[in-house]
Design a protein around this motif. Structure first.
Motif, mmCIF file in Angstrom:
data_model
loop_
_atom_site.group_PDB
_atom_site.id
_atom_site.type_symbol
_atom_site.label_atom_id
_atom_site.label_comp_id
_atom_site.label_asym_id
_atom_site.label_seq_id
_atom_site.Cartn_x
_atom_site.Cartn_y
_atom_site.Cartn_z
ATOM 1 N N ASP A 1 -6.939 -4.450 -2.017
ATOM 2 C CA ASP A 1 -8.097 -4.644 -1.139
ATOM 3 C C ASP A 1 -8.568 -6.091 -1.182
ATOM 4 N N GLU B 1 0.833 -1.205 0.000
ATOM 5 C CA GLU B 1 0.000 0.000 0.000
ATOM 6 C C GLU B 1 0.870 1.257 0.000
ATOM 7 N N LYS C 1 -6.234 -8.190 0.841
ATOM 8 C CA LYS C 1 -6.527 -8.003 2.266
ATOM 9 C C LYS C 1 -7.743 -8.824 2.678
ATOM 10 N N ASP C 2 -8.771 -8.835 1.806
ATOM 11 C CA ASP C 2 -9.979 -9.608 2.087
ATOM 12 C C ASP C 2 -9.652 -11.100 2.164
ATOM 13 N N SER D 1 -7.123 -1.663 -5.949
ATOM 14 C CA SER D 1 -8.325 -2.499 -5.808
ATOM 15 C C SER D 1 -7.935 -3.956 -5.581
#
Length: 549
Positions: A98, A26, A101-102, A95
């Motif tokens: 993310d 990030e 991370k999920d 994106s």
């Protein structure tokens, strides 16, 4: 999803390493967006993706491995061609981050990875990587933890016998320290009881043993609190991404500056400030920072600045979130407060500091429209409640066209604190030692003219502030002088001082949680509960200073 080597011993290490790698990605993507052809940033990102891919391969997380593989290919293409990363590439990779991370959260919770819509992201990534067919470098995952077994066996060209040693750092679940702190709190309660027995006893040996136990528990408390301390940087790592996303969405330009990242706080305090910081930064971008055209008309730079800082003050820390936006319109704030039911005469009696705190009223919002970021009047209410629960104080400062600051003064550590036990009337209460300058004995008739450090001290009876009858005819009272209140020293008059103790702070349950000026309670050795005071909030009834009587 293949389970592979998903053993609990390795899973914890995998999750720890993956979280660190994702945080690095990030930060790296935001750096790359600022400098799209920075080879160092691209190399660093490539290593992060390559390491995640290798760890997933070892653990058997095939879907996550292939997804990381696709992103690694795109970074490898940028490394080989030297072409700049486009905004579309960065947005797609963010994106995808993310989604990674999920997937990590699902692994942590023991859930399957199927069901996450990866196909559209993979398609976009492959489109960006397609123009140049580049063979990937087949190198081992440098970030794979040494404790993770390799998926495929193999030998190096020249083997050397390994050195047998244990690591100096052990990764321990955070809950272990929470439990140790709770046990230490119970020890402190028992110690308080033993001190009472010792005080009534004539045994020198008992007194010596209790004194020795006191020192040992204090050392244990200090070590546990030290182990729970984390740098402020761990809390603010995700904020640059928030600023970037909201700025892009609202066609604004904003940058985040972070100060005091090495300042250390208790993990419990950091956790309690996570949501408030997100709310404050989101509101600063969405509601504080103006659009570039408006900023230029006001003589400002097109890009706004949001500064998040942390500064140590004795046993406390001050976290400040400042923007250089348009500020808060007090007249508009009064109008909104009246609409929410605040009487006009009450508003007229408030000073600027009290008026600005009205932004914390549940349901009050100065936003002209409701968005997914602001406009519902819940953000500042969440901030105020979190600060109060942590035993801290909140101040809002604002200047028209110059911006707004939200200042949160918090204890450096939670749960255990040194307090001074005092008697107000017949009640015993605790005042945190960190905010005390001095304790003096004063005759009742001399309280109005009390001086400290050459300045007049404003004094009020603690019993009066707590709504109790503390008048007992004493001619001499103890005055606890409090400093660092922002308006000079002031004092609390009490009927007696009973000594200091390390108090295990327990949260208040309703209806006591709504008592003003109380931050929690502790339990004495004899089982008596004792309120721990928030002196700043207690004195804010009169704007922080109290006239002597």
């Amino acid at each position: 999803m293949g389970r592979g080597m998903d053993d609990s011993r390795y899973k914890a290490i995998f999750l720890q390493e993956t979280h660190e790698r994702l945080s690095g990605i990030e930060k790296g993507l935001l750096e790359l967006e600022s400098n799209p052809q920075d080879p160092a940033a691209i190399d660093k990102l490539f290593r992060h993706y390559h390491s995640i891919k290798g760890m997933c391969s070892s653990m058997g997380y095939e879907a996550m491995k292939e997804f990381s593989h696709a992103q690694e290919d795109l970074l490898n293409r940028l490394r080989k061609t030297g072409e700049p990363a486009t905004t579309q590439m960065i947005s797609t990779l963010l994106s995808s981050l993310d989604a990674l991370k999920d997937m990590t959260r699902r692994i942590e919770d023991g859930l399957p990875l199927e069901g996450i819509p990866l196909a559209p992201l993979i398609k976009k990534i492959k489109e960006f990587a397609a123009p140049e067919k580049i063979t990937r470098e087949e190198t081992p995952a440098r970030g794979t933890p040494s404790a993770l077994p390799l998926a495929q066996g193999g030998q190096t060209e020249k083997e050397t016998p390994p050195l047998i040693s244990l690591p100096n750092i052990m990764k321990v679940p955070a809950g272990v320290f929470d439990e140790l702190l709770r046990i230490t709190g119970d020890l402190l309660t028992t110690l308080s009881s033993l001190k009472g027995v010792s005080a009534r006893s004539m045994s020198i040996e008992l007194k010596e043993k209790v004194h020795s136990l006191d020192n040992s528990i204090e050392e244990l408390r200090s070590e546990i609190l030290g182990a729970r301390m984390l740098p402020f940087s761990t809390l603010v790592e995700g904020l640059p991404r928030i600023v970037r996303d909201i700025s892009v969405k609202n066609a604004k330009e904003a940058e985040l500056k972070v100060e005091g990242i090495e300042e250390r706080l208790d993990r419990g305090v950091l956790e309690s400030m996570a949501d408030p910081l997100v709310h404050l930064v989101r509101n600063a971008v969405d509601h504080g920072i103006e659009t570039p055209s408006i900023r230029r008309l006001a003589g400002k730079t097109a890009k706004g600045t949001i500064t998040v800082g942390c500064e140590g003050k004795k046993e406390k820390v001050v976290i400040r979130v400042t923007d250089d936006g348009g500020g808060i319109d007090l007249n508009k704030l009064k109008e909104k407060a009246q609409e929410m039911g605040v009487a006009k005469e009450n508003l007229e009696r408030m000073d600027e500091k009290e008026l600005l705190l009205l932004v914390c009223m549940p349901g009050l919002s100065l936003s002209l429209s409701v968005t997914d970021v602001s406009g519902r009047g819940v953000g500042m209410d969440i901030v105020r409640n979190a600060v109060k629960k942590s035993g801290g104080t909140l101040v809002v400062e604002s200047s028209p066209e110059r911006g707004t600051s939200v200042i949160m003064e918090l204890p450096r550590s939670s749960s255990i604190a040194r307090v001074l036990l005092v008697r107000a009337g017949q009640e015993v209460m605790g005042i945190p030692v960190a905010g005390i300058e001095k304790v003096v004995e004063v005759k009742k008739e001399d309280m109005a003219g009390l001086k400290y450090g050459g300045e007049n001290i404003r004094v009020k009876r603690l019993g009066e502030l707590m709504g109790m009858d503390s008048e007992n005819g004493q001619d001499v009272l103890n005055v606890v002088i409090l400093g660092d209140r922002g308006t000079g020293e002031c004092g609390l008059a009490v009927e007696g001082v009973l000594g200091e103790m390390s108090a295990y702070m327990r949260p208040l349950a309703p209806p006591f949680s709504s008592v003003r000026g109380v931050t929690g309670f502790t339990v004495m050795g004899d089982g008596r509960p004792v309120f721990i005071l928030d002196t700043a909030q207690l004195l804010s009834r009169t704007g922080g200073g109290i006239s002597g009587q």
